[in-house]
Design an enzyme around this catalytic site. Structure first.
Site, short mmCIF file in Angstrom:
data_model
loop_
_atom_site.label_atom_id
_atom_site.label_comp_id
_atom_site.label_asym_id
_atom_site.label_seq_id
_atom_site.Cartn_x
_atom_site.Cartn_y
_atom_site.Cartn_z
N LEU A 1 -29.43 -57.52 -11.49
CA LEU A 1 -30.66 -57.74 -10.58
C LEU A 1 -30.53 -59.17 -10.06
CD1 LEU A 1 -33.99 -56.89 -12.39
CD2 LEU A 1 -32.99 -55.66 -10.59
N ASP A 2 -30.89 -59.48 -8.65
CA ASP A 2 -30.65 -60.72 -8.32
C ASP A 2 -31.32 -61.84 -8.89
OD1 ASP A 2 -29.40 -59.30 -6.28
OD2 ASP A 2 -31.22 -59.68 -4.89
#
Length: 318
Positions: free
Chosen positions: A141-142
């Site tokens: 995930l960012d």
């Protein structure tokens, strides 16, 4: 079929269903391992039954017990920062898979040892719980995105989960809050994504990019200074970097807090290290339990407060 991981070896107890199966078919079908990886295991002599080293075409008897050596090294754990991070939580765990709720502001992996990473937090969790395991995230995930990240506890689970990602069989659902254009209640954004040549580490819709599809459902809407504040449920069909962020911006509705893609904040929400994007659910097929697993990662308190105040929505919607 029953599978147990002990000291770097996967012990596979086959029931009567597998009588007459070829070894290679058990590896690629029952254990969901990629063909190339299965062939390397066999070529290295890492698949045995009793004292017999098995070959790809050997037929197995019902009740056979296989032992597979995991070639994945355990050494080289990332340094674990001593800084505490609010929001880190375990959402699911068994002997083969771990799912954690990633907090905002934490990157999943970094080559810089001074960075605070989710890999480092997982390493610390393993150390504190006495689990000597490799650190194998199945996806990322960012940094500003929160929610579900899946970890494999050994190389066999890692290969099986990776194959599901490649074949789009691992489902990931997100909740997002966006502001801007009025959106159709449901739509699929089917736009290729490539690197932004003008901004390092960012992405954009590009005709020369990789295919990317995001399924979007509008759950609630409210007016905001002549625009529309929308609560979305998003499901990935592909998994490109920054995919939901780029796709939302491309339809005129950037994610709240995502200033890099045209978003804004409302009354200082979300926090500066976060955007209004949360991976609320992940589902995958568990090859050892032979069933689908659905894992939900709860929203943080600031999310709950915002949804309750804006739309009167409680967490159990997700």
């Amino acid at each position: 079929m029953r599978c147990e991981m002990r000291a770097g070896f996967l012990h596979v107890h086959l029931d009567k269903r597998y009588g007459g199966w070829r070894v290679e078919d058990v590896l690629t079908t029952a254990l969901a391992l990629p063909m190339a990886f299965s062939q390397k295991l066999l070529a290295a002599g890492h698949v045995v039954a009793g004292k017999q080293t098995l070959r790809r075409g050997d037929e197995l008897k019902a009740g056979s017990r296989l032992v597979l050596k995991d070639p994945t090294p355990v050494s080289g754990w990332p340094e674990s920062s001593g800084r505490g991070v609010a929001g880190f939580a375990i959402c699911y765990e068994d002997d083969h898979v771990l799912v954690v709720n990633k907090p905002a502001g934490v990157i999943v992996h970094s080559d810089n040892p001074s960075d605070l990473t989710l890999d480092g937090l997982v390493a610390r969790y393993y150390q504190e719980t006495g689990q000597v395991l490799p650190i194998l995230h199945a996806h990322r995930l960012d940094r500003p995105t929160t929610g579900a990240v899946v970890y494999a506890k050994h190389g066999f689970a890692a290969r099986a989960l990776d194959a599901q990602l490649v074949r789009h069989r691992m489902a990931r659902r997100y909740v997002a809050v966006v502001c801007g254009a009025e959106l159709a209640r449901s739509q699929t954004v089917d736009k290729p994504i490539g690197r932004d040549r003008h901004r390092s580490s960012f992405y954009r819709v590009s005709s020369t990019g990789k295919e990317a599809r995001t399924h979007i459902l509008v759950r609630a809407v409210s007016p905001l200074q002549g625009e529309h504040l929308s609560l979305l449920s998003c499901e990935l069909e592909t998994g490109r970097t920054h995919q939901i962020r780029v796709h939302c911006a491309s339809i005129g509705a950037p994610i709240l807090g995502d200033v890099e893609y045209g978003g804004q904040r409302i009354d200082h929400w979300p926090a500066r290290d976060a955007i209004a994007l949360h991976a609320c659910e992940v589902s995958f097929y568990h090859p050892y339990d032979e069933q689908d697993v659905v894992v939900k990662c709860p929203l943080s308190n600031d999310w709950s407060t915002f949804l309750r105040q804006e739309w009167g929505i409680e967490d159990d919607l997700w």
